[in-house]
Scaffold this active site. Structure first.
Site, mmCIF file in Angstrom:
data_model
loop_
_atom_site.group_PDB
_atom_site.id
_atom_site.type_symbol
_atom_site.label_atom_id
_atom_site.label_comp_id
_atom_site.label_asym_id
_atom_site.label_seq_id
_atom_site.Cartn_x
_atom_site.Cartn_y
_atom_site.Cartn_z
ATOM 1 N N TYR A 113 1.290 -9.133 11.581
ATOM 2 C CA TYR A 113 -0.129 -9.444 11.382
ATOM 3 C C TYR A 113 -0.371 -10.914 11.066
ATOM 4 C CZ TYR A 113 -0.731 -4.355 11.027
ATOM 5 O OH TYR A 113 -0.734 -3.013 11.271
ATOM 6 N N LYS A 161 13.464 -0.511 11.910
ATOM 7 C CA LYS A 161 13.777 -0.196 13.308
ATOM 8 C C LYS A 161 14.997 -1.029 13.680
ATOM 9 C CE LYS A 161 12.679 1.874 17.222
ATOM 10 N NZ LYS A 161 12.906 3.319 17.398
ATOM 11 N N ASP A 198 10.488 5.760 13.514
ATOM 12 C CA ASP A 198 10.047 6.923 14.306
ATOM 13 C C ASP A 198 10.479 8.222 13.622
ATOM 14 O OD1 ASP A 198 12.513 5.828 14.831
ATOM 15 O OD2 ASP A 198 12.510 6.218 16.981
ATOM 16 N N ASP A 205 1.575 0.096 7.275
ATOM 17 C CA ASP A 205 0.171 0.346 7.597
ATOM 18 C C ASP A 205 0.038 1.728 8.244
ATOM 19 O OD1 ASP A 205 -2.499 0.075 8.093
ATOM 20 O OD2 ASP A 205 -2.323 -1.533 9.554
ATOM 21 N N ASP A 256 -1.221 5.449 6.328
ATOM 22 C CA ASP A 256 -2.380 6.212 6.805
ATOM 23 C C ASP A 256 -1.971 7.625 7.207
ATOM 24 O OD1 ASP A 256 -4.183 4.268 6.268
ATOM 25 O OD2 ASP A 256 -5.036 4.179 8.280
#
Ligand code: NAD
Length: 368
Positions: free
Chosen positions: A141, A189, A221, A245, A249
């Site tokens: 970001y 990852k 994942d 993020d 959520d």
């Protein structure tokens, strides 16, 4: 203990729920002999209306001077068509940046009489109690370059982290696990991304400093799947900005009640900004029906993480549990056979519990 707290109500139900948090904190101060002073400033749409900017300098200055900041929520249809620099959300991103809040903590806990509202089967979600520690100021970001190329036909985003940025958030994850059940899941990852390989190396280096914490590495994942198939597996999850993020959520819907979820964003020196996960809920603003619990639990996180007042934080959390156990609920919570109450009554029930607990402790200690 003497502390100065800046309140940023923001917009919509933010104004109603921040009032609840203040009532609860005042009760805690009274019962536990602390002195909390409060100062209110504008942010978001309210600040645009009053000052022509979503984040006035006076708000930033006040937050920098404070011991902690409580924020309600920002946004609403009134400002939806504004140009991007005059959107209420700019205030939110701006204050996080101005205060250098690098760690976002989101506890997610199922309350037993609300579990039927979860999209998961009750037996899967029952007993889940986890904390997501997300890096907030680095990664995709914020990395540069982030731009279109080749006349808009190609694109690049940059995932950049320094060792120091990873170390401080990993430390925060270990420390949070020490305060809880001693289990840390580091999500990355590392089978693909170089940034994740460094992340994993640092977690491995750090674990010697925290021998009381059991660590595991899980690929993002797999973590996303495990969150919905076996959420009780997790205690503390620590991860980078983008993964955090998305996972936070995903995790926030596990309990089926948005109005119940608090969050904390912390700076290295302990200053924190505490806010509910939900937004300004313009559809119910001003009606006195907003659920104040997420905001009140955010105030409990403030006591725990910024002021190290763990007993006081716990009494707030117990108060919420006890009021729900007694069947009281606001309209957003689907409770059968419960007693529907509004924001003010819900707050009063929580305040009354805090006062009664302390009174009974005093009677016991005075008597024996
Ligand atoms: P929202 O969280 O405001 O509302 C979603 C739904 O949940 C609504 O039906 C609302 O009534 C209900 N709800 C939310 N919190 C509740 C509470 N405490 N008690 C009872 N019901 C509650 O999300 P939205 O509708 O997508 O967004 C509304 C505005 O809030 C938008 O302007 C959005 O940009 C903003 N927003 C702000 C934040 C923030 O300030 N951190 C976060 C999300 C959305």
């Amino acid at each position: 203990m003497k502390k100065h707290i800046v309140l940023l109500p923001g917009d919509g139900i933010g104004k109603e729920v921040i009032h609840s948090a203040r009532e609860v904190l005042s009760a805690v101060a009274e019962e536990y002999n602390h002195s909390f002073s409060f100062e209110t400033h504008e942010i978001g749409g309210a600040a645009i209306d009053q000052y022509g900017t979503p984040l006035p300098e006076s708000t930033v200055d006040a937050c920098k001077q404070a011991d902690a900041v409580l924020l309600g929520a920002v946004g609403g249809p009134k400002w939806d068509q504004n140009p991007s620099h005059l959107r209420p959300e700019r205030g939110l991103l701006g204050i996080r940046k101005a205060l250098d809040l690098y760690a976002n903590l989101r506890p997610i806990k199922g309350f037993k009489n609300l579990l039927h509202a979860s999209p998961l089967k009750e037996e899967v979600v029952s007993g889940s109690d986890l904390l997501i520690v997300r890096e907030l100021t680095g990664g995709l970001y914020f990395g540069t370059p982030s731009e279109r190329r080749d006349n808009g036909n190609a694109v690049v985003d940059t995932l950049a982290y320094t060792r120091k940025e990873i170390e401080r958030i990993v430390d925060k994850g270990f420390q949070a696990a020490q305060q809880r059940r001693g289990h840390l899941t580091s999500v990355d990852k590392a089978n693909v991304l170089e940034s994740s390989k460094l992340w994993r190396e640092i977690v491995e280096e750090k674990k010697a400093q925290y021998p009381d914490v059991a660590v595991e590495h899980v690929l993002v994942d797999a973590a996303a799947m495990k969150l919905i198939t076996n959420p009780t597996h997790f205690d503390v999850i620590v991860t980078e900005n983008l993964f955090g993020d998305i996972l936070s959520d995903e995790a926030s819907v596990l309990t089926g009640s948005l109005g119940m979820l608090p969050s904390a964003s912390l700076r290295e020196d302990g200053l924190g900004l505490y806010e509910p996960v939900h937004g300004s809920a313009p559809d119910i603003a001003g009606k006195g029906v907003a659920n104040p619990v997420a905001m009140i639990l955010s105030a409990a996180l403030m006591l725990r993480y910024s002021f190290q007042l763990d007993d006081e934080a716990k009494v707030i959390e117990e108060a919420v549990q006890s009021v729900l156990d007694a069947g009281f609920h606001t309209g957003d919570l689907q409770v059968t056979d419960g007693r529907l109450v509004g924001t003010v009554e819900m707050t009063k029930l929580i305040v009354d519990y805090i006062k009664s607990q302390n009174a009974s402790k005093c009677i016991a200690s005075c008597y024996f």
